[in-house]
Motif scaffolding. Structure first.
Motif: not given
Length: 638
Positions: A298-311
């Motif tokens: 829950s402490t992760d941001s949406l942008s970090s989730i998108m970056d991880s998926i995209n990479a």
């Protein structure tokens, strides 16, 4: 010349002691001796030694400048022909794309690669464009709404709210445009004042929005409504944000809003802070996409989730659109089939409304289908290469799209011709420095020598003195030798050489310069394959351009720590880099200047020593003269 040269052993040496005063003692007043001249003679050896040391320092400075000038010439050559950012970069494969593609069709675009050959391609028809499978969520944000339910308010509660708002203001930002919303007397009157109701309050709020933001085609730009019984603001396709005016957060609180609240989600916010229409539960979220596992907290941001998926290797791209307030998952590859497979273990994708149950829509992928040169083909992307031509499909079409492939070697010929010309200039410049003959009669001038000369005379003298500074220099000889040797090599075993392109040695007397037979070059460019020409210049570590780049970098590299830079830079450094002072010549100059300073200190002591002796002599002689006068006086008195 002889006049100046003769000064080096006499007046030129006086510079080293020019700061020494001739009045450090009694100068021959009694003895009649020319003490200045005598002391100058006694210190001549020391002063001559200092002058020669200073001349060496001056010459080192000139040599350093000469080396740096060569470095600049090499840098300029490298930047023009061997740099990836240059339009005439011979290490780039695109430089050898002599075949140019062109089309008048609006349905395709085409670019020739180095493997293209002259001729044409005909795309008879484009039946279908490729599409990538995409899952698009419904609106994910909970919107810009009050935290309290207006639906539960009594008329008395609404009247109290109107009273709390009277004369107060808030800021509202629509797509970056900031507006001030003031709840003035008109608002209060429209809301019904002390007799306000939910309906009159909502109507007055909508009138205020129309006053501030206007209408479009008869519809309100910003709408004030009840959503789930709560006061809500929305602007279709736009982002709306509320802020306190002059730190007055109480007015926002009265409306059930918070400072900075928006109707879209903030991708930089943590999952715990996201205002989602479907609330998240729990603190840990696991899921998989195309069998690639992910886990976030829950402490992760949406942008970090998108970056991880995209990479990742999941083969999809995740994005958020504030215009549609939706998240999308798009397959990297086109074509039909199940290209996006999601396993939502802890409900994160449901909260993101990327599931069918939460209103997500799926656009199936499909292949591009077309006919090229009367042959049907299928591609998973609208961008692909056929027969050395990169093609991009833009529209479906039943009419033909013709792509012409014409051989145009003019640009490559110009680049190669200019390359040889500039190479000749460079190699001639360096060989010229190596083969210069220095005139030992011309040495750096001392300050005293310059004082007796005109500016033009000084300039003329120093021009001659600087001839041959790098004569037979081993560093330059090594660089030119390497550069000249690779000009006669092939890029690959059994491949062509520059000779096959009409480029050969200009003759022994030209000291490494090349000559071009323009007609032979034209013939080579029109008959040899572009791949063989490209191989000559760009093959791995053996291509001429790549080898030149390596040789020049080995000479002029300025990056890295001392000891790892180019040979010229290690020797002389380069301005505006850390090597400016971290180099062999600068370090030698620094040591030499310290030695000269020490020699000047010793000279001062030597000078003072001799003057003290002559001063003592003058004092003693004056004393003897006085005694002699007294004796003579006594004798004549008796």
């Amino acid at each position: 010349m002889a006049t100046i040269s003769s000064l080096s052993s006499s007046s030129s040496s006086t510079k080293a002691s020019s700061s020494l005063s001739t009045s450090t003692g009694i100068g021959g007043l009694v003895s009649g001796l020319d003490t200045d001249t005598i002391v100058d003679g006694l210190t001549l050896a020391s002063r001559t030694k200092i002058s020669k040391a200073q001349q060496k320092v001056d010459k080192l400075g000139w040599q350093q400048t000469a080396y740096r000038d060569v470095t600049t010439e090499l840098k300029d050559f490298q930047s023009k022909y061997l740099d990836v950012l240059s339009g005439t970069n011979l290490t780039s494969t695109s430089a050898y794309n002599t075949v140019k593609a062109s089309t008048t069709s609006l349905n395709v675009s085409a670019t020739a690669t180095s493997n293209a050959i002259a001729g044409s391609l005909t795309i008879n028809k484009i039946t279908q464009l490729a599409k990538n499978e995409m899952i698009k969520s419904s609106e994910v944000s909970d919107g810009l709404k009050s935290s309290t339910s207006l639906a539960t308010y009594t008329d008395s509660d609404v009247s109290s709210l109107v009273s709390a708002l009277t004369g107060k203001s808030i800021k509202m930002t629509l797509d970056g445009t900031v507006k001030t919303v003031t709840f003035d007397d008109t608002f209060v009157s429209n809301a019904g004042g002390t007799g306000a109701t939910q309906a009159t309050f909502l109507s007055a709020m909508q009138s205020k929005m129309d006053e501030v933001f206007g209408t479009s085609n008869g519809s309100s730009v910003v709408k004030a409504t009840l959503s789930d019984g709560k006061l809500s603001f929305a602007a279709s396709g736009s982002q709306l944000t509320v802020n306190a005016l002059n730190s007055d957060k109480d007015t926002l609180t009265a409306l059930g809003l918070t400072d900075g609240q928006t109707d879209k989600i903030k991708t930089t916010a943590t999952l715990a802070d996201l205002k989602l229409k479907t609330p998240l539960t729990g603190d840990s979220y696991s899921f998989s996409i195309n069998s690639v596992d992910f886990k976030f907290s829950s402490t992760d941001s949406l942008s970090s989730i998108m970056d991880s998926i995209n990479a990742s290797d999941a083969g999809v791209k995740m994005a958020y659109s504030s215009t549609s307030d939706s998240l999308t998952l798009t397959a990297n590859n086109g074509g039909s089939g199940d290209n996006i497979r999601v396993t939502d273990t802890d409900g994160l994708f449901a909260a993101f409304r990327l599931t069918t149950a939460t209103g997500a829509t799926t656009t199936a992928g499909q292949y591009a289908t077309l006919t090229v040169n009367n042959k049907d083909i299928t591609r998973s992307s609208n961008d692909f290469t056929i027969e050395g031509v990169k093609i991009s499909l833009l529209n479906t079409a039943t009419d033909e799209s013709k792509i012409s492939l014409n051989d145009d070697t003019s640009a490559l010929k110009t680049t190669i011709t200019n390359f040889v010309t500039d190479y000749n200039t460079l190699i001639s410049s360096m060989n010229g420095l190596i083969n210069e003959t220095p005139d030992k009669d011309y040495q750096p001038l001392t300050t005293d020598q310059k004082a007796s000369m005109s500016e033009s005379a000084i300039t003329a003298w120093e021009k001659k003195a600087k001839v041959g500074l790098l004569a037979q220099d081993n560093t330059l000889k090594s660089i030119t030798s390497k550069m000249q040797s690779i000009m006669y090599s092939a890029g690959v075993k059994g491949g062509i050489t520059l000779y096959n392109m009409g480029i050969s040695s200009a003759g022994v007397d030209q000291k490494g310069k090349l000559t071009i037979d323009s007609n032979k070059l034209d013939t080579a460019l029109s008959t040899l394959s572009s791949s063989s020409i490209k191989a000559l210049f760009t093959t791995g570590t053996t291509g001429i351009a790549n080898q030149l780049d390596s040789i020049i970098t080995g000479a002029i590299k300025t990056s890295g720590v001392e000891g790892s830079r180019g040979t010229l830079v290690e020797l002389a450094g380069y301005a505006n880099t850390t090597s400016d002072t971290q180099n062999s010549i600068s370090e030698t100059i620094t040591r030499s200047k310290k030695e000269i300073k020490d020699m000047n200190t010793a000279l001062t002591k030597e000078h003072d020593h001799y003057w003290s002796k002559f001063t003592a002599l003058e004092t003693a002689m004056e004393s003897l003269n006085s005694q002699s006068s007294m004796i003579t006086s006594f004798s004549s008195g008796s």
